[in-house]
Design a protein around this motif. Structure first.
Motif, PDB file in Angstrom:
ATOM      1  N   LYS B  35       0.838  -1.195   0.000  1.00  0.00           N
ATOM      2  CA  LYS B  35       0.000   0.000   0.000  1.00  0.00           C
ATOM      3  C   LYS B  35       0.870   1.241   0.000  1.00  0.00           C
ATOM      4  O   LYS B  35       1.914   1.286   0.641  1.00  0.00           O
ATOM      5  N   LEU B  36       0.386   2.251  -0.716  1.00  0.00           N
ATOM      6  CA  LEU B  36       1.168   3.469  -0.897  1.00  0.00           C
ATOM      7  C   LEU B  36       1.507   4.112   0.439  1.00  0.00           C
ATOM      8  O   LEU B  36       2.630   4.551   0.667  1.00  0.00           O
ATOM      9  N   LYS B  37       0.529   4.124   1.355  1.00  0.00           N
ATOM     10  CA  LYS B  37       0.740   4.827   2.624  1.00  0.00           C
ATOM     11  C   LYS B  37       1.847   4.149   3.437  1.00  0.00           C
ATOM     12  O   LYS B  37       2.730   4.814   3.987  1.00  0.00           O
ATOM     13  N   GLN B  38       1.787   2.823   3.484  1.00  0.00           N
ATOM     14  CA  GLN B  38       2.822   2.087   4.217  1.00  0.00           C
ATOM     15  C   GLN B  38       4.182   2.267   3.572  1.00  0.00           C
ATOM     16  O   GLN B  38       5.185   2.443   4.252  1.00  0.00           O
ATOM     17  N   ALA B  39       4.196   2.217   2.232  1.00  0.00           N
ATOM     18  CA  ALA B  39       5.465   2.353   1.516  1.00  0.00           C
ATOM     19  C   ALA B  39       6.086   3.698   1.839  1.00  0.00           C
ATOM     20  O   ALA B  39       7.288   3.793   2.120  1.00  0.00           O
ATOM     21  N   ALA B  40       5.267   4.758   1.842  1.00  0.00           N
ATOM     22  CA  ALA B  40       5.796   6.084   2.119  1.00  0.00           C
ATOM     23  C   ALA B  40       6.257   6.182   3.571  1.00  0.00           C
ATOM     24  O   ALA B  40       7.333   6.718   3.854  1.00  0.00           O
ATOM     25  N   GLY B  41       5.474   5.616   4.503  1.00  0.00           N
ATOM     26  CA  GLY B  41       5.842   5.663   5.914  1.00  0.00           C
ATOM     27  C   GLY B  41       7.170   4.981   6.171  1.00  0.00           C
ATOM     28  O   GLY B  41       8.061   5.524   6.833  1.00  0.00           O
ATOM     29  N   MET B  42       7.309   3.780   5.607  1.00  0.00           N
ATOM     30  CA  MET B  42       8.549   3.031   5.775  1.00  0.00           C
ATOM     31  C   MET B  42       9.724   3.812   5.206  1.00  0.00           C
ATOM     32  O   MET B  42      10.796   3.884   5.810  1.00  0.00           O
ATOM     33  N   SER B  43       9.513   4.422   4.021  1.00  0.00           N
ATOM     34  CA  SER B  43      10.612   5.147   3.374  1.00  0.00           C
ATOM     35  C   SER B  43      11.057   6.334   4.213  1.00  0.00           C
ATOM     36  O   SER B  43      12.256   6.586   4.342  1.00  0.00           O
ATOM     37  N   LEU B 151       7.011   4.058  -6.346  1.00  0.00           N
ATOM     38  CA  LEU B 151       6.726   3.595  -7.711  1.00  0.00           C
ATOM     39  C   LEU B 151       6.183   2.179  -7.700  1.00  0.00           C
ATOM     40  O   LEU B 151       5.203   1.856  -8.369  1.00  0.00           O
ATOM     41  N   PHE B 152       6.842   1.340  -6.891  1.00  0.00           N
ATOM     42  CA  PHE B 152       6.491  -0.068  -6.894  1.00  0.00           C
ATOM     43  C   PHE B 152       5.122  -0.300  -6.262  1.00  0.00           C
ATOM     44  O   PHE B 152       4.394  -1.208  -6.662  1.00  0.00           O
ATOM     45  N   ALA B 153       4.779   0.542  -5.254  1.00  0.00           N
ATOM     46  CA  ALA B 153       3.445   0.435  -4.650  1.00  0.00           C
ATOM     47  C   ALA B 153       2.386   0.675  -5.724  1.00  0.00           C
ATOM     48  O   ALA B 153       1.355  -0.003  -5.762  1.00  0.00           O
ATOM     49  N   GLY B 154       2.660   1.641  -6.629  1.00  0.00           N
ATOM     50  CA  GLY B 154       1.734   1.905  -7.720  1.00  0.00           C
ATOM     51  C   GLY B 154       1.613   0.721  -8.661  1.00  0.00           C
ATOM     52  O   GLY B 154       0.508   0.322  -9.056  1.00  0.00           O
ATOM     53  N   VAL B 155       2.763   0.118  -8.981  1.00  0.00           N
ATOM     54  CA  VAL B 155       2.767  -1.048  -9.875  1.00  0.00           C
ATOM     55  C   VAL B 155       1.962  -2.188  -9.259  1.00  0.00           C
ATOM     56  O   VAL B 155       1.159  -2.840  -9.925  1.00  0.00           O
ATOM     57  N   ARG B 156       2.158  -2.384  -7.939  1.00  0.00           N
ATOM     58  CA  ARG B 156       1.463  -3.491  -7.285  1.00  0.00           C
ATOM     59  C   ARG B 156      -0.038  -3.256  -7.208  1.00  0.00           C
ATOM     60  O   ARG B 156      -0.812  -4.206  -7.250  1.00  0.00           O
ATOM     61  N   GLY B 157      -0.411  -1.974  -7.098  1.00  0.00           N
ATOM     62  CA  GLY B 157      -1.840  -1.662  -7.097  1.00  0.00           C
ATOM     63  C   GLY B 157      -2.496  -2.136  -8.381  1.00  0.00           C
ATOM     64  O   GLY B 157      -3.585  -2.705  -8.376  1.00  0.00           O
ATOM     65  N   ARG B 158      -1.788  -1.927  -9.496  1.00  0.00           N
ATOM     66  CA  ARG B 158      -2.299  -2.381 -10.788  1.00  0.00           C
ATOM     67  C   ARG B 158      -2.345  -3.894 -10.886  1.00  0.00           C
ATOM     68  O   ARG B 158      -3.245  -4.470 -11.494  1.00  0.00           O
ATOM     69  N   MET B 159      -1.359  -4.536 -10.259  1.00  0.00           N
ATOM     70  CA  MET B 159      -1.267  -5.985 -10.354  1.00  0.00           C
ATOM     71  C   MET B 159      -2.446  -6.686  -9.677  1.00  0.00           C
ATOM     72  O   MET B 159      -2.837  -7.774 -10.076  1.00  0.00           O
ATOM     73  N   GLU B 160      -2.975  -6.035  -8.631  1.00  0.00           N
ATOM     74  CA  GLU B 160      -4.102  -6.595  -7.879  1.00  0.00           C
ATOM     75  C   GLU B 160      -5.233  -7.021  -8.796  1.00  0.00           C
ATOM     76  O   GLU B 160      -5.848  -8.057  -8.616  1.00  0.00           O
TER      77      GLU B 160
END
Lengths: 226, 197
Positions: B35-43, B151-160
């Protein structure tokens, strides 16, 4: 008794292969598998550290207070990594240069901390050593398999020796970083096809599972929702 | 001087991206990028710890280990400093900025074993960077981590929403997507030479 010991040794190689089944230690798996020699030396170095740290941690498991066990494990592991670094630097400088920063990064390799937490801190010295050997062999085997695919297709050679007839058919993408992800993904898909299980990350493959203490739904930062 | 800083920053964000090019920090990259929010938080947590860790380890190495001929202890000392630092940051945030702790706290324990943090500290030393250069390089590699994660969070969103062959479901297709994202970063090769030199 004999059988139990043997099964501890063997489970690391196939059933609980640290790389392909437990999905631990992905960073070195992707980084050093561009040729067989570096993959082999990485696997063996990690195995030596794993066996030594497993034995030390298992021997000290009753002395180490539960609350500070993770820092203690890290210090023990870092000490053995430094030893291996110094030995390689002295006797095999070529390999030391080839592995570069990834050698020092064995410290944070999740396989070693993971086995310390999951196995060595609960079992005897001999069992822990066997577990270390098995996991180390499994790690080395998985690295070598990755390296074999990448080196033969990407560079037309095996362990640095060119295969005749392949020099004009190199797919150099496999030697670059995207090739690492690609090979690993395809290997995992093959494993999933063979075992019939869908491959997911779970807390077992999360390096921080032991520190985090959250499982399943609670696990926000970890991999439970992958 | 300024130009060199910009070059270091751009190189570590785009060309030598730690996740996609040097394979450091793959575990959180695969684990927390759903998820984008988690990805940003972790970063954000990684950037923070990386800069702090570099600010702590560089002086320790230069003023403590080198004069006393203890260079070989760098691995042990660095990992201890990082572990202590993460613990300290966690306690400090909990006490003084609870709101920030609430959003970053869950990611902090994951960072001790993030090889990108130890990797950047060790690389700064082996590249022979000065103090300011090391800080810039740590910041750049943190930003690079963030760029890759987001970027990858966005890619994974599409993969869903796509229909993936059964054997590839879960991790394998994620790795293959990572391979394509990594390939796209090859487009930045040469950007430094053409922009600055």
């Amino acid at each position: 008794m004999e059988n139990k010991k043997l099964s501890i040794l063997l489970k690391g190689i196939i059933k609980e292969n640290p790389v392909l089944v437990l999905v631990l230690g992905t960073c070195p798996t992707l980084a050093v598998t561009t040729n067989m020699i570096s993959a082999f030396s990485m696997g063996i170095s990690a195995m030596i550290v794993l066996v030594c740290s497993n034995m030390a941690i298992s021997a000290l498991r009753k002395v180490i207070p539960d609350k500070v066990r993770i820092p203690c494990f890290i210090v023990i592991i870092a000490a053995f990594v430094t030893l291996v670094q110094m030995l390689l630097q002295a006797y095999l400088p070529n390999i030391y240069d080839m592995l570069g920063v990834y050698l020092a990064l064995i410290v944070v390799n999740c396989i070693i901390l993971g086995r310390a937490e999951m196995f060595a801190s609960k079992n005897g010295v001999i069992d822990s050593a066997l577990d270390g050997v098995g996991m180390g062999l499994g790690f080395t085997a998985a690295l070598m398999a990755m390296a074999l695919i990448r080196e033969v297709i990407g560079n037309g050679s095996i362990a640095g020796i060119a295969i005749p007839g392949l020099e004009n058919f190199k797919i150099s993408l496999l030697m670059m970083s995207p090739g690492g992800f690609l090979t690993f993904g395809i290997l995992m898909a093959i494993m999933a096809k063979v075992t019939g299980k869908e491959k997911k990350l779970d807390c077992g493959s999360c390096p921080a599972a032991s520190m985090c203490g959250k499982t399943g739904e609670e696990c926000k930062g970890g991999a439970a929702d992958v | 001087m300024f130009k060199q800083m910009v070059i270091i920053l751009m190189t570590s964000v785009l060309v030598n991206n730690y996740v996609l090019n040097k394979f450091l920090g793959i575990c959180p990259f695969l684990g927390v990028s759903k998820k984008l929010k988690q990805a940003a938080g972790m970063s954000v947590a990684v950037i923070f710890v990386q800069v702090m860790a570099t600010a702590a380890t560089w002086p320790i190495y230069t003023f403590l280990l080198v004069p006393n001929n203890l260079k070989y202890l760098e691995t042990i000392v660095f990992i201890l400093v990082i572990a202590a630092l993460v613990q300290f940051v966690e306690m400090a945030l909990k006490k003084f900025i609870p709101s920030l702790y609430k959003s970053l706290g869950v990611y902090l324990p994951l960072i001790t074993t993030n090889c990108a943090v130890l990797g950047v500290c060790l690389n700064n030393i082996s590249d022979g960077y000065g103090f300011a250069e090391s800080l810039v390089s740590a910041l750049g590699c943190g930003l690079g981590f963030m760029l890759a994660m987001v970027l990858f969070a966005g890619v994974r969103g599409r993969m869903e929403s796509s229909d993936v062959p059964k054997a590839f479901r879960g991790l394998p297709i994620t790795l293959i997507a990572a391979s394509i994202v990594s390939l796209s970063f090859y487009g930045f090769r040469g950007i430094i030479d053409n922009l600055f030199k």
